[in-house]
Design a protein around this motif. Structure first.
Motif, PDB file in Angstrom:
ATOM      1  N   ILE A  88      -3.379  -0.037  -5.807  1.00 52.05           N
ATOM      2  CA  ILE A  88      -2.352  -0.488  -4.863  1.00 52.05           C
ATOM      3  C   ILE A  88      -2.139  -1.995  -4.973  1.00 52.05           C
ATOM      4  O   ILE A  88      -0.998  -2.485  -4.924  1.00 52.05           O
ATOM      5  N   LEU A  89      -3.230  -2.746  -5.153  1.00 49.31           N
ATOM      6  CA  LEU A  89      -3.129  -4.196  -5.256  1.00 49.31           C
ATOM      7  C   LEU A  89      -2.364  -4.604  -6.510  1.00 49.31           C
ATOM      8  O   LEU A  89      -1.523  -5.512  -6.493  1.00 49.31           O
ATOM      9  N   ARG A  90      -2.645  -3.932  -7.629  1.00 53.41           N
ATOM     10  CA  ARG A  90      -1.918  -4.225  -8.871  1.00 53.41           C
ATOM     11  C   ARG A  90      -0.438  -3.892  -8.721  1.00 53.41           C
ATOM     12  O   ARG A  90       0.436  -4.628  -9.212  1.00 53.41           O
ATOM     13  N   ALA A  91      -0.127  -2.790  -8.051  1.00 57.70           N
ATOM     14  CA  ALA A  91       1.278  -2.431  -7.805  1.00 57.70           C
ATOM     15  C   ALA A  91       1.967  -3.516  -6.980  1.00 57.70           C
ATOM     16  O   ALA A  91       3.120  -3.882  -7.249  1.00 57.70           O
ATOM     17  N   ALA A  92       1.250  -4.057  -5.985  1.00 55.23           N
ATOM     18  CA  ALA A  92       1.821  -5.095  -5.120  1.00 55.23           C
ATOM     19  C   ALA A  92       2.104  -6.380  -5.904  1.00 55.23           C
ATOM     20  O   ALA A  92       3.147  -7.022  -5.710  1.00 55.23           O
TER      21      ALA A  92
END
Length: 438
Positions: A88-92
């Motif tokens: 999720i952090l990489r997507a953000a």
């Protein structure tokens, strides 16, 4: 030698494995689309080969520096939650980059910074993924499970790379970035849906509960515990013969392959007297070699020992590098150039996939699960360190030595590694699981 009669059909029926496999395929597909888009954007925005090199270096730096510390932090965390959070952090971060790019606010320093952030996040994801995989796949399923995973993720990567070119040409880089964002979210959902059905999975919940209890009673000792975990991870790798030997082999092989990875464009132009179309053609056969290597891994594992597979793989790498180094013999004949590059790339990637697969399987079988995240983090960091060091040496030599001579050095180095391996016969498998070498 692998004695298991487990087949792909057996393991694909396992619910948790199936979700893990699909999450990896989707992740690799998105990454391959994003990698091509990001590489294209770096050069388009900066117009500088120097910045391209800087961004490439920053993309690898956290894996060398951050990952050993990340492994110590991740070791006592719930690995499943860490994987989901990092997805999720990489997507953000990629979503932030897409917004900044759309607004025209992206420049070279911002791209370098975002690259550093994304790879730092990956440095936490990789050790968590290794430990989580060890808890999901049973020992008797490792050979088929990991070979099937490699085969299908390589295929997903090949499809992603092919589609990325079409997407970028038709709609630009932002849609490619959006695809990568969506694949991270889908992969996170698939991992979230995995049930704690097996004892190994339940261990994650137990670890998490233990961590919470420990945090409540020993808050003041947190930094001291981290240092101990970090030091124990390094000691485990150094004192465990199998892990130490694999680490040294990976360093040698990564160093051996630096010339072919760092000098692909000069190779096409200077050795074969052709352009980028030769690399595109070779890239397709490289992906096919990866798929073939993953498919053949279970067959080889049943008939050969890990030492024999690694020796055969190293010999094949040396032959592939020799073929590239001698490519000037066929320069001027486009058909022969395509054949030589395709055969060499196919052979080298097939060999590298067999070697990597054997190392991954034996690593999972041999490492104590309580050290898995730390050991894999230290292992990955040391192995990766050979690439920037080797690239620095190659960059210093390339202005004075012809590209074909540098490729020939890679093949000679492969011969040295093979000879040392055959003479020393390092321990690469263990009849029983290692318990505590630290």
């Amino acid at each position: 030698m692998e004695q298991s009669s487990i087949t792909y059909k057996d393991i694909i029926k396992i619910n948790n494995y199936r979700k893990l496999l699909f999450s990896r395929m989707i992740d690799r597909f998105g990454d391959s689309v994003d990698a091509l888009a990001f590489t294209w954007l770096v050069y388009q925005i900066t117009g500088s080969a120097m910045w391209s090199a800087i961004v490439f270096a920053l993309n690898m730096l956290p894996n060398v520096i951050v990952q050993p510390f990340a492994g110590a932090i991740v070791e006592k965390k719930n690995k499943k939650k860490v994987i989901i959070f990092t997805y999720i952090l990489r997507a953000a971060v990629i979503a932030l980059f897409s917004v900044l790019y759309t607004l025209g606010l992206v420049n070279a320093p911002i791209m370098a910074l975002l690259t550093l952030i994304i790879t730092t996040i990956e440095s936490f994801n990789l050790p968590a993924d290794s430990a989580f995989t060890a808890s999901v796949i049973k020992k008797e399923h490792l050979t088929c499970g990991m070979s099937l995973s490699k085969m299908l993720t390589n295929a997903a990567s090949m499809v992603g790379t092919g589609i990325a070119g079409v997407i970028i040409a038709a709609w630009g880089a932002v849609p490619a970035m959006l695809i990568d964002i969506s694949t991270f979210v889908i992969a996170a959902v698939l991992v979230l849906m995995m049930k704690n059905e097996d004892p190994a999975d339940n261990r994650l919940s137990t670890d998490d509960a233990t961590d919470k209890s420990s945090d409540e009673t020993d808050k003041g000792d947190h930094s001291e515990k981290f240092i101990i975990l970090f030091a124990d991870g390094i000691k485990y790798v150094v004192k465990t013969p199998i892990v130490r030997n694999f680490c040294l082999l990976c360093v040698a092989i990564n160093f051996m392959l630096v010339p072919i990875n760092a000098l692909q464009a000069p190779m096409a132009e200077e050795i074969f007297k052709m352009g980028g179309e030769l690399l595109s053609f070779g890239g397709v056969f490289a992906s096919l070699g990866g798929i073939a290597g993953a498919a053949l891994l279970p067959v080889f594992s049943k008939k050969l020992t890990p030492l024999q597979i690694i020796c055969l793989g190293t010999a094949a790498l040396g032959l592939g590098l020799t073929g590239i180094a001698m490519g000037g013999v066929v320069s001027g004949n486009a058909v022969l150039c395509y054949i030589v590059v395709s055969v060499c790339f196919f052979t080298m990637v097939l060999a590298a996939t067999l070697i990597g697969g054997v190392i991954g399987i034996q690593f999972m079988k041999s490492v104590d699960k309580k050290y898995m995240a730390r050991a894999s983090a230290v292992f990955n960091a040391f192995s990766t360190a050979a690439i920037p060091v080797g690239s620095l040496i190659v960059s210093a030599l390339v202005s004075r030595i012809a590209t074909d001579k540098i490729m020939l050095f890679g093949s000679i180095f492969a011969g040295i590694v093979l000879a040392v391996t055959l003479i020393s016969r390092p321990v690469l498998e263990n009849g029983k699981e290692i318990t505590d070498a630290a």
